[in-house]
Enzyme design. Structure first.
Site, mmCIF file in Angstrom:
data_model
loop_
_atom_site.group_PDB
_atom_site.id
_atom_site.type_symbol
_atom_site.label_atom_id
_atom_site.label_comp_id
_atom_site.label_asym_id
_atom_site.label_seq_id
_atom_site.Cartn_x
_atom_site.Cartn_y
_atom_site.Cartn_z
ATOM 1 C CG HIS A 80 -1.829 -1.176 1.290
ATOM 2 N ND1 HIS A 80 -2.563 -1.479 2.422
ATOM 3 C CD2 HIS A 80 -2.115 -2.144 0.393
ATOM 4 C CE1 HIS A 80 -3.270 -2.583 2.205
ATOM 5 N NE2 HIS A 80 -3.001 -3.012 0.986
ATOM 6 C CG HIS A 238 -7.470 -3.407 -1.700
ATOM 7 N ND1 HIS A 238 -6.919 -2.354 -0.997
ATOM 8 C CD2 HIS A 238 -6.721 -4.503 -1.379
ATOM 9 C CE1 HIS A 238 -5.904 -2.795 -0.276
ATOM 10 N NE2 HIS A 238 -5.766 -4.091 -0.491
ATOM 11 C CG ASP A 242 -3.187 -5.325 -2.818
ATOM 12 O OD1 ASP A 242 -2.827 -4.431 -2.026
ATOM 13 O OD2 ASP A 242 -3.953 -6.251 -2.494
ATOM 14 C CG HIS A 265 0.168 -9.483 -2.280
ATOM 15 N ND1 HIS A 265 0.094 -8.162 -2.642
ATOM 16 C CD2 HIS A 265 -0.685 -9.634 -1.231
ATOM 17 C CE1 HIS A 265 -0.757 -7.538 -1.852
ATOM 18 N NE2 HIS A 265 -1.242 -8.411 -0.980
#
Length: 311
Positions: A80, A238, A242, A265
């Site tokens: 973030h 969101h 990421d 991720h």
């Protein structure tokens, strides 16, 4: 795409709690000279341990967040923060962290942006370099995938598909700029399911998670948080946030299109590694004053941990 590198004019500190450890955490952004890149340092470990470049070569765990550095100096949940740095086009910073986690704040990037705005962003007398994607590079994991393709700007196409009917199938697609990130992405919060909480707590994770920093989905597929969603499709926004943060660890800003389906991720970092694994996949360019790409020799090394080409 800014032609010249940027840093901040003064140091600024943010304090909060780590989302996994649940302990107090703080991060301080410091100005840094041109060509240093984005570098992290664990201030609680003293000067003996080396600084950690913000680069894919330094990525450790990617299970629930993106972590950098060796185990003894690991820094968790950098994505973030890195997304905010990338969105503002900041190339050079020394980021000091007083423990193993970046503070989660409200679970998004907007408070990092506000802090960097307060610090003041200044141009430096050195040109930015970019990774220009030369051909398609794709990684897959089951029915999930991520890829880079050539494109004249910086574009994100992020698609998710959850069995949860509240989320379902969502997609964000668009050219990324500072304005787009600020207005459409930066306030989208991390999210999770109540049904997973006990398992995470038992594993020593999510101890700092709360309705103040996470979107929580109940067993009946409703949002528990007072006020509900900030966007109807906050979940994919969101995931895009990421991706912006994870790909800022490529070592230099990129010019191209990043696309993913059911990514996260791990897949984001694997895509960045795959892109950099063969020099035939990309070229390093600088932008002349008219901002048209101009080829330049070199490669994106770990010591050049600059962020994403957004302004």
């Amino acid at each position: 795409m800014g032609v010249y590198q940027k840093t901040i004019s003064r140091a600024v500190t943010l304090e909060g709690f780590g989302v996994h450890g649940g302990k107090a955490a703080s991060v301080t952004f410091n100005p840094a000279p041109a060509d240093q890149g984005i570098v992290f340092r664990r201030s609680d470990k003293g000067p003996a341990l080396p600084a950690i470049p913000a680069h894919v070569s330094q990525i450790g765990a990617t299970d629930l967040c993106t972590a950098l550095g060796p185990q003894e100096a690991r820094i968790n949940t950098v994505e973030h923060l890195m997304a905010a740095v990338a969105a503002l086009g900041i190339d050079n910073l020394l980021i000091e962290v007083d423990g193993p986690e970046i503070p989660i704040l409200d679970g998004a990037s907007v408070q990092f942006i506000q802090a960097l705005d307060r610090a003041g962003i200044v141009a430096q007398p050195a040109r930015r370099r970019f990774i220009r994607v030369a051909k398609t590079v794709r990684v897959e994991a089951g029915n999930a995938w991520a890829e880079f393709t050539p494109y004249s700007g910086t574009r994100f196409e992020v698609e998710i598909n959850f069995e949860c009917p509240l989320i379902g199938h969502q997609k964000f697609a668009g050219d990324m700029s500072e304005a787009v990130f600020r207005n459409e992405i930066s306030s989208a919060r991390t999210f999770g399911f109540m049904k997973d909480v006990e398992h995470l707590w038992a594993a020593g994770l999510a101890l700092g998670s709360s309705l103040e920093n996470s979107l929580v989905i109940a067993d009946d597929d409703s949002v528990i948080n007072p006020g509900g969603l900030r966007f109807k499709d906050e979940f994919v926004r969101h995931k895009t946030l990421d991706a912006v943060g994870d790909l800022a660890l490529a070592g230099l800003p990129f010019i191209g299109c990043f696309r993913s389906y059911r990514g996260g991720h791990k897949l984001n970092s694997e895509a960045a590694r795959a892109l950099l694994s063969d020099e035939a996949n990309y070229e390093i360019v600088e932008l002349p004053d008219d901002e048209s790409p101009e080829r330049k020799g070199g490669s994106p090394g770990a010591g050049a941990g600059r962020a994403s080409p957004m302004r």
